[in-house]
Write an enzyme that holds these catalytic residues in place. Structure first.
Site, short mmCIF file in Angstrom:
data_model
loop_
_atom_site.label_atom_id
_atom_site.label_comp_id
_atom_site.label_asym_id
_atom_site.label_seq_id
_atom_site.Cartn_x
_atom_site.Cartn_y
_atom_site.Cartn_z
N ASP A 1 39.93 -33.92 -15.09
CA ASP A 1 39.02 -33.36 -14.08
C ASP A 1 37.77 -32.75 -14.71
OD1 ASP A 1 38.24 -32.78 -11.49
OD2 ASP A 1 39.33 -30.89 -11.41
N ASN B 1 40.85 -39.55 -3.36
CA ASN B 1 39.53 -39.80 -3.95
C ASN B 1 38.74 -40.91 -3.24
OD1 ASN B 1 40.65 -38.98 -7.31
ND2 ASN B 1 39.40 -37.73 -5.95
N TRP B 2 39.40 -41.66 -2.33
CA TRP B 2 38.65 -42.65 -1.54
C TRP B 2 37.62 -41.97 -0.65
CZ3 TRP B 2 39.35 -47.50 -3.07
CH2 TRP B 2 40.57 -47.87 -3.63
N LEU C 1 47.57 -28.67 -8.42
CA LEU C 1 48.10 -29.98 -8.81
C LEU C 1 47.34 -31.13 -8.14
CD1 LEU C 1 51.96 -29.35 -8.76
CD2 LEU C 1 50.57 -29.94 -10.75
N GLU D 1 55.51 -26.84 -17.19
CA GLU D 1 54.59 -25.73 -17.44
C GLU D 1 53.20 -26.21 -17.03
OE1 GLU D 1 55.42 -22.68 -18.55
OE2 GLU D 1 57.51 -23.35 -18.47
C1 IPE Z 1 42.28 -34.65 -8.99
O1 IPE Z 1 40.98 -34.21 -9.09
C2 IPE Z 1 42.35 -36.14 -9.12
C3 IPE Z 1 42.00 -36.67 -10.43
C4 IPE Z 1 41.62 -35.99 -11.47
C5 IPE Z 1 42.11 -38.07 -10.56
P1 IPE Z 1 40.06 -33.92 -7.82
O2 IPE Z 1 38.75 -33.51 -8.36
O3 IPE Z 1 40.09 -35.07 -6.91
O4 IPE Z 1 40.84 -32.71 -7.15
P2 IPE Z 1 40.33 -31.59 -6.15
O5 IPE Z 1 39.61 -32.28 -5.04
O6 IPE Z 1 39.43 -30.69 -6.92
O7 IPE Z 1 41.56 -30.88 -5.71
C1 IPE Z 2 37.65 -36.23 -12.24
O1 IPE Z 2 36.39 -35.64 -12.23
C2 IPE Z 2 37.62 -37.73 -11.98
C3 IPE Z 2 38.16 -38.12 -10.68
C4 IPE Z 2 38.67 -37.34 -9.78
C5 IPE Z 2 38.14 -39.53 -10.37
P1 IPE Z 2 35.67 -35.22 -10.90
O2 IPE Z 2 34.86 -36.37 -10.45
O3 IPE Z 2 36.65 -34.69 -9.91
O4 IPE Z 2 34.73 -34.07 -11.42
P2 IPE Z 2 34.37 -32.71 -10.68
O5 IPE Z 2 35.67 -32.05 -10.34
O6 IPE Z 2 33.58 -33.08 -9.48
O7 IPE Z 2 33.60 -31.94 -11.69
MG MG Z 3 37.38 -32.82 -9.57
#
Ligand code: IPE
Ligand code: IPE
Ligand code: MG
Length: 237
Positions: free
Chosen positions: A18, A66-67, A192, A204
């Site tokens: 992330d 994420n879609w 999570l 953990e």
């Molecule tokens: C979780 O991250 C999914 C992945 C890292 C693939 P998100 O960025 O989508 O999670 P939220 O929206 O902050 O909870």
């Molecule tokens: C994680 O990085 C990658 C995916 C969820 C696909 P993010 O794209 O969620 O990055 P932030 O959380 O917006 O910084």
């Molecule tokens: Mg993110």
């Protein structure tokens, strides 16, 4: 390195990759640049996990939620994933067993073909399980297991009271693997986000204040040190 090999040997680890978007924003770049850099970091950390002798590592790459992002961003993530799959063919050398977690039916036919092919080609390898979670959601995974078992009951192969945790786990994408010892989330978030809901019951949780594209081998070393300090009781004393 040896010190960390001792700490890491045989561990199962989940990594929520992330912070790509924030990393790009800090630099005035498009979010897709963050994903590109994140993919490079992923490749290096996979190699490091191998060298450390871990038994199984799961990388969360794309969630069922994420879609909801702009099409352009989703397409760019899928393209990077496709590039990785093409490169992953030298995983034979690495002796990894590749497993893809998630509902692949919504992915393109060409991605699905590559995923199936790589799983097939690496299934007799004896090294680390390299799990990549794409269109993965913990709830979807649990629902799918419930549906599989319900069908078996309906077909008269199973009695409801015979459904055990072991049988349920056999229906999860992580079948045959150890639950994660720890789940690591860079970018400072403390949740999570639908990752490994079943498997995480006693994992953990380690949150780190570094964005994924800035994540380095030393950060994994720090997480291993932190994990070693934790006292795991599994409900006992
Ligand atoms: C979780 O991250 C999914 C992945 C890292 C693939 P998100 O960025 O989508 O999670 P939220 O929206 O902050 O909870
Ligand atoms: C994680 O990085 C990658 C995916 C969820 C696909 P993010 O794209 O969620 O990055 P932030 O959380 O917006 O910084
Ligand atoms: Mg993110």
């Amino acid at each position: 390195m040896e010190e960390y090999q001792q700490l890491a040997k045989g561990l199962s680890v989940g990594i929520i990759m992330d912070g790509n978007g924030r990393w790009a924003k800090q630099r005035g770049l498009p979010r897709t640049a963050g994903h590109k850099k994140g993919a490079e970091v992923f490749r290096d950390i996979v190699r490091y996990c191998n060298d450390l002798g871990m038994s199984s590592v799961t990388f969360y790459a794309f969630s069922t939620e994420n879609w909801a992002r702009p099409t352009e961003e989703v397409e760019s993530i899928m393209r990077l994933f496709g590039n990785y799959l093409t490169m992953a063919y030298d995983y034979k050398k690495e002796n990894n067993r590749l497993v893809f977690l998630g509902d692949r039916s919504r992915l393109s036919k060409s991605l699905q073909d590559k995923m199936n092919d790589l799983e097939e080609k690496t299934k007799n390898n004896t090294g680390m399980f390299l799990n990549i979670a794409v269109n993965y959601g913990g709830r979807q995974e649990i629902l799918r297991a419930a549906q599989t078992l319900a069908q078996r009951v309906k077909d008269g192969q199973l009695e409801p009271q015979d459904i055990t945790q072991e049988l349920f786990e056999d229906c999860l994408y992580t079948r045959g693997q150890k639950d994660p010892d720890f789940i690591l989330r860079p970018s400072g978030e403390m949740r999570l986000s639908n990752f490994m809901l079943w498997q995480a019951s006693y994992s953990e949780f380690i949150s780190m204040d570094v964005l994924w594209p800035d994540f380095r081998r030393e950060d994994l070393d720090r997480a291993l040190q932190e994990f070693q300090k934790r006292s795991r009781r599994f409900g006992g004393l």
